[in-house]
Design a protein around this motif. Structure first.
Motif, mmCIF file in Angstrom:
data_model
loop_
_atom_site.group_PDB
_atom_site.id
_atom_site.type_symbol
_atom_site.label_atom_id
_atom_site.label_comp_id
_atom_site.label_asym_id
_atom_site.label_seq_id
_atom_site.Cartn_x
_atom_site.Cartn_y
_atom_site.Cartn_z
ATOM 1 N N GLN A 1 -5.514 2.569 12.787
ATOM 2 C CA GLN A 1 -6.727 3.091 12.174
ATOM 3 C C GLN A 1 -6.805 4.608 12.348
ATOM 4 O O GLN A 1 -7.165 5.336 11.421
ATOM 5 C CB GLN A 1 -7.959 2.436 12.792
ATOM 6 N N VAL A 2 -6.459 5.065 13.538
ATOM 7 C CA VAL A 2 -6.467 6.501 13.819
ATOM 8 C C VAL A 2 -5.468 7.228 12.920
ATOM 9 O O VAL A 2 -5.789 8.241 12.289
ATOM 10 C CB VAL A 2 -6.107 6.764 15.299
ATOM 11 N N LEU A 3 -4.261 6.697 12.823
ATOM 12 C CA LEU A 3 -3.211 7.325 12.035
ATOM 13 C C LEU A 3 -3.484 7.262 10.540
ATOM 14 O O LEU A 3 -3.090 8.157 9.789
ATOM 15 C CB LEU A 3 -1.866 6.665 12.343
ATOM 16 N N SER A 4 -4.154 6.195 10.108
ATOM 17 C CA SER A 4 -4.410 6.027 8.672
ATOM 18 C C SER A 4 -5.281 7.140 8.114
ATOM 19 O O SER A 4 -5.220 7.451 6.924
ATOM 20 C CB SER A 4 -5.063 4.671 8.404
ATOM 21 N N THR A 5 -6.105 7.754 8.964
ATOM 22 C CA THR A 5 -6.960 8.849 8.514
ATOM 23 C C THR A 5 -6.159 10.117 8.250
ATOM 24 O O THR A 5 -6.648 11.043 7.606
ATOM 25 C CB THR A 5 -8.052 9.159 9.554
ATOM 26 N N MET A 6 -4.918 10.162 8.744
ATOM 27 C CA MET A 6 -4.050 11.319 8.536
ATOM 28 C C MET A 6 -3.048 11.089 7.410
ATOM 29 O O MET A 6 -2.379 12.020 6.972
ATOM 30 C CB MET A 6 -3.282 11.631 9.828
ATOM 31 N N ALA A 7 -2.941 9.838 6.952
ATOM 32 C CA ALA A 7 -1.939 9.478 5.948
ATOM 33 C C ALA A 7 -2.490 9.561 4.535
ATOM 34 O O ALA A 7 -3.695 9.422 4.310
ATOM 35 C CB ALA A 7 -1.418 8.070 6.226
ATOM 36 N N ASP A 8 -1.600 9.766 3.576
ATOM 37 C CA ASP A 8 -1.994 9.771 2.163
ATOM 38 C C ASP A 8 -2.155 8.347 1.645
ATOM 39 O O ASP A 8 -2.935 8.100 0.731
ATOM 40 C CB ASP A 8 -0.939 10.501 1.328
ATOM 41 N N GLY A 9 -1.387 7.435 2.214
ATOM 42 C CA GLY A 9 -1.451 6.053 1.772
ATOM 43 C C GLY A 9 -0.994 5.107 2.865
ATOM 44 O O GLY A 9 -0.230 5.491 3.756
ATOM 45 N N VAL A 10 -1.478 3.863 2.805
ATOM 46 C CA VAL A 10 -1.139 2.854 3.802
ATOM 47 C C VAL A 10 -0.536 1.628 3.119
ATOM 48 O O VAL A 10 -1.045 1.164 2.090
ATOM 49 C CB VAL A 10 -2.388 2.420 4.604
ATOM 50 N N ILE A 11 0.532 1.110 3.696
ATOM 51 C CA ILE A 11 1.157 -0.128 3.221
ATOM 52 C C ILE A 11 0.973 -1.184 4.296
ATOM 53 O O ILE A 11 1.317 -0.968 5.463
ATOM 54 C CB ILE A 11 2.660 0.069 2.946
ATOM 55 N N LEU A 12 0.419 -2.318 3.913
ATOM 56 C CA LEU A 12 0.183 -3.421 4.840
ATOM 57 C C LEU A 12 1.238 -4.496 4.621
ATOM 58 O O LEU A 12 1.340 -5.069 3.535
ATOM 59 C CB LEU A 12 -1.215 -4.003 4.626
ATOM 60 N N VAL A 13 2.040 -4.742 5.629
ATOM 61 C CA VAL A 13 3.099 -5.756 5.553
ATOM 62 C C VAL A 13 2.544 -7.098 6.005
ATOM 63 O O VAL A 13 1.943 -7.200 7.073
ATOM 64 C CB VAL A 13 4.306 -5.359 6.427
ATOM 65 N N VAL A 14 2.760 -8.117 5.192
ATOM 66 C CA VAL A 14 2.284 -9.457 5.498
ATOM 67 C C VAL A 14 3.465 -10.421 5.402
ATOM 68 O O VAL A 14 4.173 -10.444 4.400
ATOM 69 C CB VAL A 14 1.181 -9.907 4.515
ATOM 70 N N SER A 15 3.665 -11.203 6.440
ATOM 71 C CA SER A 15 4.793 -12.127 6.474
ATOM 72 C C SER A 15 4.331 -13.560 6.232
ATOM 73 O O SER A 15 3.474 -14.080 6.940
ATOM 74 C CB SER A 15 5.507 -12.044 7.824
ATOM 75 N N SER A 16 4.899 -14.183 5.217
ATOM 76 C CA SER A 16 4.565 -15.563 4.905
ATOM 77 C C SER A 16 5.016 -16.481 6.041
ATOM 78 O O SER A 16 6.145 -16.407 6.500
ATOM 79 C CB SER A 16 5.254 -15.989 3.605
ATOM 80 N N GLY A 17 4.123 -17.325 6.511
ATOM 81 C CA GLY A 17 4.459 -18.247 7.591
ATOM 82 C C GLY A 17 4.236 -17.660 8.962
ATOM 83 O O GLY A 17 4.311 -18.365 9.969
ATOM 84 N N VAL A 18 3.960 -16.364 9.032
ATOM 85 C CA VAL A 18 3.708 -15.693 10.302
ATOM 86 C C VAL A 18 2.274 -15.184 10.355
ATOM 87 O O VAL A 18 1.547 -15.404 11.318
ATOM 88 C CB VAL A 18 4.688 -14.525 10.532
ATOM 89 N N ALA A 19 1.883 -14.505 9.293
ATOM 90 C CA ALA A 19 0.540 -13.921 9.258
ATOM 91 C C ALA A 19 -0.519 -14.973 8.960
ATOM 92 O O ALA A 19 -0.329 -15.853 8.124
ATOM 93 C CB ALA A 19 0.492 -12.821 8.196
#
Length: 227
Positions: A158-176
């Motif tokens: 969350q802290v780092l996302s405020t410094m980034a231009d964009g965020v990619i959220l990785v989601v794993s099928s069967g894990v998440a």
């Protein structure tokens, strides 16, 4: 596995190139120079995604800096088989210069490992020095990719996302867990993070459903889907 390097002609490697292209064309008004990659929980493949994405961006001739910002359980150095003796934490603490800690994996890709695990990761990542370091890096590299810890586990992403231009959220099928993925999205949105997309991986072939706007790549009974 660094499939972009080890299996450059594989469908999975091509999926990372598609992801690269989608990021490059994701915004008309502001270039996506600094990209944060995270996940809802551990073991979903966010470090594999960030590492292969960095390789894909570098192979197109761009100067890329990959930073392991997981100062609690770093793994980028293992994927590239390089030393983690000195890294981001050492640079931010002022113990070593960036030029002395980084690793040029090839002529276009520079990797900065996490370094020594500090007692205060969140505070270090939120520090003025971190912001200054990223600002300096923007003037040197075309793209900067931050490999961050899982969102639900700690506040670091969350802290780092405020410094980034964009965020990619990785989601794993069967894990998440579905609710966990939703919660991760909510936590990022709470700090006004610019979520530009998600990467769904480890989807079994038999569960595939084709539809307009999605891209599927089969390999070893798995599909990587960029949505």
């Amino acid at each position: 596995m660094l499939v972009v390097k080890d299996k450059p002609k594989s469908p999975i490697a091509e999926a990372y190139r598609t992801l690269r292209s989608n990021i490059q064309f994701s915004s008309f008004d502001k270039e996506m120079q600094l990209i944060l990659v995270t996940s809802s929980g551990p073991g979903e493949g966010k470090s594999t995604t960030s590492s292969n994405l960095a390789l894909a961006m570098a192979e197109s001739g761009n100067s890329v800096l990959l930073i392991d910002c997981d100062l609690r359980k770093p793994s980028v150095h293992k994927k590239f088989k390089i030393s983690n003796y000195d890294g981001l934490s050492n640079v931010l603490a002022g113990h070593i210069k960036f030029e002395e800690a980084n690793h040029w994996y090839n002529k276009n890709l520079c990797v900065l490992t996490a370094g020594k695990i500090p007692p205060n990761p969140a505070e270090m990542l939120a520090s003025k020095r971190m912001k200054e370091f990223l600002a300096e890096s923007r003037g040197t590299f075309k793209y900067i990719i931050l490999d961050a810890p899982p969102v639900i586990a700690v506040t670091d992403p969350q802290v780092l996302s405020t410094m980034a231009d964009g965020v990619i959220l990785v989601v794993s099928s069967g894990v998440a867990d579905i609710e966990a993925a939703k919660r991760a999205k909510e936590l990022l949105e709470n700090v006004n993070a610019n979520i530009i997309g998600s990467v769904l991986n480890r989807v079994k072939i038999e569960s595939r459903r084709g539809y307009y706007g999605s891209y599927y790549y089969e390999e070893d009974e798995k599909i990587a889907e960029e949505i």
